[in-house]
Design a protein around this motif. Structure first.
Motif, PDB file in Angstrom:
ATOM      1  N   ILE A 250      -9.279  -2.086  -2.676  1.00  0.00           N
ATOM      2  CA  ILE A 250      -8.648  -0.846  -2.520  1.00  0.00           C
ATOM      3  C   ILE A 250      -7.398  -0.606  -3.034  1.00  0.00           C
ATOM      4  O   ILE A 250      -6.921   0.281  -3.346  1.00  0.00           O
ATOM      5  CB  ILE A 250      -8.386  -0.887  -1.009  1.00  0.00           C
ATOM      6  CG1 ILE A 250      -9.715  -1.043   0.062  1.00  0.00           C
ATOM      7  CG2 ILE A 250      -7.679   0.210  -0.427  1.00  0.00           C
ATOM      8  CD1 ILE A 250      -9.618  -1.088   1.464  1.00  0.00           C
ATOM      9  N   THR A 251      -6.517  -1.763  -3.425  1.00  0.00           N
ATOM     10  CA  THR A 251      -5.091  -1.562  -3.988  1.00  0.00           C
ATOM     11  C   THR A 251      -5.811  -1.133  -5.619  1.00  0.00           C
ATOM     12  O   THR A 251      -4.995  -0.493  -6.015  1.00  0.00           O
ATOM     13  CB  THR A 251      -4.733  -3.065  -4.308  1.00  0.00           C
ATOM     14  OG1 THR A 251      -4.281  -3.444  -2.668  1.00  0.00           O
ATOM     15  CG2 THR A 251      -3.645  -2.943  -4.903  1.00  0.00           C
ATOM     16  N   CYS A 252      -6.925  -1.829  -6.260  1.00  0.00           N
ATOM     17  CA  CYS A 252      -6.941  -1.274  -7.600  1.00  0.00           C
ATOM     18  C   CYS A 252      -7.286   0.194  -7.537  1.00  0.00           C
ATOM     19  O   CYS A 252      -7.174   1.051  -8.596  1.00  0.00           O
ATOM     20  CB  CYS A 252      -8.072  -2.026  -8.096  1.00  0.00           C
ATOM     21  SG  CYS A 252      -7.695  -3.830  -8.541  1.00  0.00           S
ATOM     22  N   ALA A 253      -8.251   0.535  -6.576  1.00  0.00           N
ATOM     23  CA  ALA A 253      -8.896   1.980  -6.597  1.00  0.00           C
ATOM     24  C   ALA A 253      -7.758   2.967  -6.333  1.00  0.00           C
ATOM     25  O   ALA A 253      -7.776   4.152  -6.846  1.00  0.00           O
ATOM     26  CB  ALA A 253     -10.067   2.024  -5.527  1.00  0.00           C
ATOM     27  N   MET A 254      -6.767   2.724  -5.320  1.00  0.00           N
ATOM     28  CA  MET A 254      -5.779   3.519  -4.874  1.00  0.00           C
ATOM     29  C   MET A 254      -4.896   4.012  -5.735  1.00  0.00           C
ATOM     30  O   MET A 254      -4.320   4.887  -6.011  1.00  0.00           O
ATOM     31  CB  MET A 254      -4.990   2.925  -3.640  1.00  0.00           C
ATOM     32  CG  MET A 254      -6.021   3.370  -2.142  1.00  0.00           C
ATOM     33  SD  MET A 254      -5.992   4.946  -1.852  1.00  0.00           S
ATOM     34  CE  MET A 254      -4.170   5.076  -1.345  1.00  0.00           C
ATOM     35  N   ARG A 255      -4.455   2.828  -6.645  1.00  0.00           N
ATOM     36  CA  ARG A 255      -3.509   2.953  -7.655  1.00  0.00           C
ATOM     37  C   ARG A 255      -2.035   3.101  -7.223  1.00  0.00           C
ATOM     38  O   ARG A 255      -1.848   3.111  -5.984  1.00  0.00           O
ATOM     39  CB  ARG A 255      -3.646   4.042  -8.743  1.00  0.00           C
ATOM     40  CG  ARG A 255      -4.984   4.104  -9.303  1.00  0.00           C
ATOM     41  CD  ARG A 255      -5.612   2.914  -9.953  1.00  0.00           C
ATOM     42  NE  ARG A 255      -5.104   2.347 -11.120  1.00  0.00           N
ATOM     43  CZ  ARG A 255      -4.862   1.080 -11.377  1.00  0.00           C
ATOM     44  NH1 ARG A 255      -5.300   0.165 -10.703  1.00  0.00           N
ATOM     45  NH2 ARG A 255      -4.164   0.598 -12.488  1.00  0.00           N
ATOM     46  N   HIS A 256      -0.990   3.238  -7.783  1.00  0.00           N
ATOM     47  CA  HIS A 256       0.195   3.348  -7.298  1.00  0.00           C
ATOM     48  C   HIS A 256       0.846   4.771  -7.615  1.00  0.00           C
ATOM     49  O   HIS A 256       1.282   5.275  -8.479  1.00  0.00           O
ATOM     50  CB  HIS A 256       1.166   2.237  -8.295  1.00  0.00           C
ATOM     51  CG  HIS A 256       2.443   2.196  -7.627  1.00  0.00           C
ATOM     52  ND1 HIS A 256       3.471   2.995  -6.992  1.00  0.00           N
ATOM     53  CD2 HIS A 256       3.178   0.890  -7.171  1.00  0.00           C
ATOM     54  CE1 HIS A 256       4.429   2.296  -6.552  1.00  0.00           C
ATOM     55  NE2 HIS A 256       4.288   1.136  -6.672  1.00  0.00           N
ATOM     56  N   VAL A 257       0.634   5.672  -6.365  1.00  0.00           N
ATOM     57  CA  VAL A 257       0.996   7.068  -6.544  1.00  0.00           C
ATOM     58  C   VAL A 257       2.414   7.207  -6.979  1.00  0.00           C
ATOM     59  O   VAL A 257       2.843   8.078  -7.532  1.00  0.00           O
ATOM     60  CB  VAL A 257       0.938   7.523  -5.114  1.00  0.00           C
ATOM     61  CG1 VAL A 257       1.660   7.050  -4.121  1.00  0.00           C
ATOM     62  CG2 VAL A 257       0.887   8.995  -5.160  1.00  0.00           C
ATOM     63  N   GLY A 258       3.392   6.448  -6.349  1.00  0.00           N
ATOM     64  CA  GLY A 258       4.858   6.354  -7.088  1.00  0.00           C
ATOM     65  C   GLY A 258       4.984   6.512  -8.479  1.00  0.00           C
ATOM     66  O   GLY A 258       5.479   7.472  -9.243  1.00  0.00           O
ATOM     67  N   ILE A 259       4.541   5.261  -9.130  1.00  0.00           N
ATOM     68  CA  ILE A 259       4.339   5.246 -10.568  1.00  0.00           C
ATOM     69  C   ILE A 259       3.444   6.374 -11.223  1.00  0.00           C
ATOM     70  O   ILE A 259       4.085   6.985 -12.298  1.00  0.00           O
ATOM     71  CB  ILE A 259       3.960   3.794 -11.110  1.00  0.00           C
ATOM     72  CG1 ILE A 259       4.536   2.820 -10.586  1.00  0.00           C
ATOM     73  CG2 ILE A 259       3.800   3.785 -12.635  1.00  0.00           C
ATOM     74  CD1 ILE A 259       4.312   1.274 -10.677  1.00  0.00           C
ATOM     75  N   ALA A 260       2.466   6.837 -10.754  1.00  0.00           N
ATOM     76  CA  ALA A 260       1.473   7.890 -11.295  1.00  0.00           C
ATOM     77  C   ALA A 260       2.450   9.096 -11.309  1.00  0.00           C
ATOM     78  O   ALA A 260       2.332   9.775 -12.219  1.00  0.00           O
ATOM     79  CB  ALA A 260       0.254   7.966 -10.574  1.00  0.00           C
ATOM     80  N   LEU A 261       3.207   9.432 -10.269  1.00  0.00           N
ATOM     81  CA  LEU A 261       4.244  10.477 -10.212  1.00  0.00           C
ATOM     82  C   LEU A 261       4.916  10.437 -11.347  1.00  0.00           C
ATOM     83  O   LEU A 261       5.405  11.646 -11.951  1.00  0.00           O
ATOM     84  CB  LEU A 261       4.691  10.766  -8.840  1.00  0.00           C
ATOM     85  CG  LEU A 261       3.700  11.190  -7.567  1.00  0.00           C
ATOM     86  CD1 LEU A 261       4.504  11.248  -6.299  1.00  0.00           C
ATOM     87  CD2 LEU A 261       2.774  12.303  -7.758  1.00  0.00           C
ATOM     88  N   VAL A 262       5.646   9.445 -11.646  1.00  0.00           N
ATOM     89  CA  VAL A 262       6.503   9.294 -12.713  1.00  0.00           C
ATOM     90  C   VAL A 262       5.841   9.541 -13.863  1.00  0.00           C
ATOM     91  O   VAL A 262       6.615  10.442 -14.895  1.00  0.00           O
ATOM     92  CB  VAL A 262       7.188   8.002 -12.821  1.00  0.00           C
ATOM     93  CG1 VAL A 262       7.987   7.525 -14.024  1.00  0.00           C
ATOM     94  CG2 VAL A 262       8.060   7.527 -11.409  1.00  0.00           C
ATOM     95  N   VAL A 263       4.576   8.883 -14.081  1.00  0.00           N
ATOM     96  CA  VAL A 263       3.984   9.367 -15.498  1.00  0.00           C
ATOM     97  C   VAL A 263       3.729  10.560 -15.594  1.00  0.00           C
ATOM     98  O   VAL A 263       3.945  11.396 -16.743  1.00  0.00           O
ATOM     99  CB  VAL A 263       2.885   8.294 -15.486  1.00  0.00           C
ATOM    100  CG1 VAL A 263       2.166   8.523 -16.952  1.00  0.00           C
ATOM    101  CG2 VAL A 263       3.279   6.892 -15.615  1.00  0.00           C
TER     102      VAL A 263
END
Length: 296
Positions: A250-263
């Motif tokens: 689940i951790t792999c699939a969800m990804r890190h929304v905070g970092i994804a927003l930064v990118v």
């Protein structure tokens, strides 16, 4: 929470009608990052400093987890981009998701697995690793993804510190000072933060729905394939403990929304941001169903 959501939606859509899409987008981005930060602080308030080192004391599990999150999932995204004829906007979203490892909003949702220590320790560790891994992976993959994005280490460090590490430390500090009330208050604050996150995400997708409606079937398939592959990778590399395997999947699939927003914020336009948020909402639903199935 049920009452607050419609009220918040009415307010945000009123701003959209009177101020326009650009103003709403800026407000939504701020609220998304703020909500994520508050939720992470609430997660920190439910854990102790001793849990940070849990995965460090298990080097094999740490290696497998980081390999799944930071190596194999990005390579899958890389392969999908190479073999599938998808539009540049989807490629940009795939890049943002590929380099954004970790799932900061999950530790409390995974309590039923009794893997909170593992997930929290992995969250903290992956946030530290992201300081180096995100700029490196972005620089290596951006040319192959046919997108232009430059992330300096300073930008990544600053954003990760503000939206992830600082909230974690604040939450853990509050727990150390107020061990009895911190967890109870965190649960209430978390409900409000989830409302803000949900309203912000729904508003962003509604205001910029053209970026979703115009998606090709190949683009949708690529994003779904990334999610499914990430679940499989985490399930395989999670080790002998079935609960740890489910947690890593689940951790792999969800990804890190905070970092994804930064990118995603580094790209011109809002297409990447919209697709990242759409992926996160979909992955949240899928992970909930997947967790329910694994618990049966």
């Amino acid at each position: 929470m049920v009452i607050g959501l419609p009220v918040a939606l009415i307010i945000t859509w009123s701003i959209y009608l009177f101020e326009g899409a650009s103003v709403v987008t800026e407000i939504v981005l701020i609220l998304l990052k703020l909500a994520v930060g508050v939720l992470i602080a609430c997660v920190g308030a439910g854990t102790s400093f001793s849990e940070v080192t849990y995965v460090w004391q298990r080097p094999r599990l740490l290696f497998r987890s980081l390999a799944a999150m930071y190596l194999l999932v990005p390579l899958v995204a890389f392969g999908l981009v190479l073999i599938m004829p998808i539009e540049r906007g989807v490629k940009a979203a795939m890049l943002a998701l590929a380099v954004s490892a970790g799932a900061p909003l999950l530790p409390r949702r995974l309590k039923k697995l009794r893997s909170e220590q593992y997930v929290f320790s992995l969250l903290f560790t992956s946030s530290l690793v992201a300081i180096v891994a995100v700029p490196v992976w972005t620089a290596l993959l951006s040319a192959w993804f046919d997108v232009e994005v430059q992330l300096s280490i300073r930008t990544v460090v600053t954003d990760i510190a503000k939206t992830i590490l600082l909230p974690i430390l604040i939450g853990m500090g509050l727990r150390a000072i107020f061990p009895v009330s911190a967890d109870r208050v965190a649960n209430r604050v978390m409900m409000i933060a989830w409302i803000v996150l949900a309203v912000s995400a729904i508003t962003l997708l509604g205001v910029h729905r053209e970026h979703l409606v115009g998606l090709s079937w190949q683009g949708v398939l690529a994003l779904v394939a990334l999610m499914v592959a990430a679940l499989f990778i985490g399930q395989v590399l999670g080790g002998p403990n079935p609960n740890d395997r489910t947690a890593l999947a689940i951790t792999c699939a969800m990804r890190h929304v905070g970092i994804a927003l930064v990118v995603a914020a580094e790209f011109v336009g809002v297409s990447t941001l919209v697709l990242v948020v759409a992926y996160f909402m979909t992955a949240f639903v899928v992970s909930t169903i997947y967790l329910s199935c694994r618990l049966r």
